[in-house]
Design a protein around this motif. Structure first.
Motif, short mmCIF file in Angstrom:
data_model
loop_
_atom_site.label_atom_id
_atom_site.label_comp_id
_atom_site.label_asym_id
_atom_site.label_seq_id
_atom_site.Cartn_x
_atom_site.Cartn_y
_atom_site.Cartn_z
N GLY A 1 -0.04 16.43 -24.99
CA GLY A 1 0.36 16.57 -23.59
C GLY A 1 -0.83 16.47 -22.66
N ASP A 2 -1.96 17.05 -23.08
CA ASP A 2 -3.18 16.95 -22.28
C ASP A 2 -3.63 15.50 -22.15
OD1 ASP A 2 -3.19 19.70 -22.01
OD2 ASP A 2 -4.68 20.03 -23.60
N ALA A 3 -3.56 14.77 -23.26
CA ALA A 3 -3.96 13.36 -23.23
C ALA A 3 -3.02 12.56 -22.34
CB ALA A 3 -3.97 12.79 -24.65
N LEU A 4 -1.72 12.84 -22.43
CA LEU A 4 -0.76 12.14 -21.59
C LEU A 4 -0.99 12.46 -20.12
CD1 LEU A 4 1.72 10.34 -21.25
CD2 LEU A 4 3.14 12.37 -21.57
N ARG A 5 -1.21 13.73 -19.82
CA ARG A 5 -1.49 14.11 -18.43
C ARG A 5 -2.72 13.40 -17.90
NH1 ARG A 5 0.72 18.81 -20.12
NH2 ARG A 5 -1.21 19.71 -20.90
N ALA A 6 -3.76 13.29 -18.71
CA ALA A 6 -4.99 12.61 -18.29
C ALA A 6 -4.72 11.13 -18.01
CB ALA A 6 -6.07 12.76 -19.35
N SER B 1 0.83 -1.20 0.00
CA SER B 1 0.00 0.00 0.00
C SER B 1 0.87 1.26 0.00
CB SER B 1 -0.93 0.00 1.23
OG SER B 1 -1.68 1.19 1.28
N ALA B 2 1.88 1.28 0.85
CA ALA B 2 2.77 2.44 0.91
C ALA B 2 3.52 2.63 -0.40
CB ALA B 2 3.75 2.28 2.07
N ALA B 3 3.95 1.53 -1.02
CA ALA B 3 4.67 1.64 -2.29
C ALA B 3 3.75 2.20 -3.38
CB ALA B 3 5.20 0.27 -2.71
N LEU B 4 2.51 1.74 -3.41
CA LEU B 4 1.57 2.26 -4.41
C LEU B 4 1.27 3.74 -4.18
CD1 LEU B 4 -0.86 -0.75 -4.74
CD2 LEU B 4 0.50 0.27 -6.58
N ARG B 5 1.14 4.14 -2.93
CA ARG B 5 0.92 5.57 -2.65
C ARG B 5 2.11 6.41 -3.10
NH1 ARG B 5 -3.73 5.79 0.00
NH2 ARG B 5 -4.24 4.08 1.40
N ALA B 6 3.32 5.90 -2.89
CA ALA B 6 4.52 6.62 -3.34
C ALA B 6 4.54 6.72 -4.86
CB ALA B 6 5.77 5.92 -2.82
N HIS B 7 4.15 5.65 -5.55
CA HIS B 7 4.08 5.70 -7.01
C HIS B 7 3.07 6.75 -7.46
CE1 HIS B 7 6.75 2.40 -7.74
NE2 HIS B 7 5.97 1.49 -7.21
N ALA B 8 1.93 6.78 -6.81
CA ALA B 8 0.90 7.75 -7.17
C ALA B 8 1.42 9.18 -6.99
CB ALA B 8 -0.37 7.52 -6.34
N GLU B 9 2.12 9.43 -5.90
CA GLU B 9 2.67 10.77 -5.67
C GLU B 9 3.68 11.14 -6.76
OE1 GLU B 9 4.25 11.12 -1.71
OE2 GLU B 9 2.40 10.36 -0.82
N ARG B 10 4.54 10.19 -7.12
CA ARG B 10 5.53 10.47 -8.17
C ARG B 10 4.85 10.72 -9.50
NH1 ARG B 10 8.45 6.50 -5.38
NH2 ARG B 10 7.85 4.88 -6.86
N LEU B 11 3.81 9.95 -9.81
CA LEU B 11 3.08 10.16 -11.06
C LEU B 11 2.42 11.54 -11.09
CD1 LEU B 11 1.47 6.63 -11.45
CD2 LEU B 11 3.14 7.68 -13.01
N ARG B 12 1.82 11.92 -9.98
CA ARG B 12 1.17 13.24 -9.93
C ARG B 12 2.20 14.37 -10.05
NH1 ARG B 12 -2.37 10.38 -6.08
NH2 ARG B 12 -4.32 10.10 -7.18
N ALA B 13 3.37 14.18 -9.45
CA ALA B 13 4.43 15.18 -9.58
C ALA B 13 4.92 15.26 -11.03
CB ALA B 13 5.59 14.83 -8.65
N ALA B 14 5.01 14.13 -11.69
CA ALA B 14 5.45 14.13 -13.09
C ALA B 14 4.44 14.84 -13.98
CB ALA B 14 5.66 12.69 -13.57
N VAL B 15 3.15 14.68 -13.69
CA VAL B 15 2.11 15.34 -14.47
C VAL B 15 2.25 16.86 -14.34
CG1 VAL B 15 -0.38 15.80 -14.51
CG2 VAL B 15 0.44 13.47 -14.50
N GLU B 16 2.54 17.32 -13.14
CA GLU B 16 2.69 18.76 -12.92
C GLU B 16 3.89 19.32 -13.68
OE1 GLU B 16 2.67 19.71 -8.78
OE2 GLU B 16 0.78 18.65 -8.44
N GLU B 17 4.94 18.53 -13.84
CA GLU B 17 6.15 18.98 -14.51
C GLU B 17 6.04 18.98 -16.03
OE1 GLU B 17 9.51 16.77 -13.16
OE2 GLU B 17 9.15 17.26 -11.05
#
Length: 82
Positions: free
Chosen positions: A46-51, A22-38
């Protein structure tokens, strides 16, 4: 003199494994969300990729919630047993 009995290692705690996943998946989700912001403005592609990345992050969070719930249920079941 008889040989000392071999002690079997305790099996790993399944709820701990679920919480670790569970903790590993939450960390992955945080990294993915950070990557979307960057990503910044990349046009329609880019919009499709972000989605897609945002949806993947949401699925990771949902799975993490499921693992955490399963761990809690296992722990509650152990507490009820004598």
């Amino acid at each position: 003199m008889s040989p000392a009995p071999r002690l079997r290692p305790r099996p790993p705690d399944p709820s701990l494994g679920l919480r670790t996943h569970s903790a590993a998946l939450r960390a992955h989700a945080e990294r993915l969300r950070a990557a979307v912001e960057e990503l910044g403005g990349q046009g329609p592609q880019g919009d499709a990729l972000r989605a897609e990345v945002a949806a993947l992050a949401d699925r990771c969070t949902t799975a993490a919630d499921g693992f955490a719930l399963a761990a809690a249920q296992l722990e509650a079941g152990r507490r009820r047993r004598p």
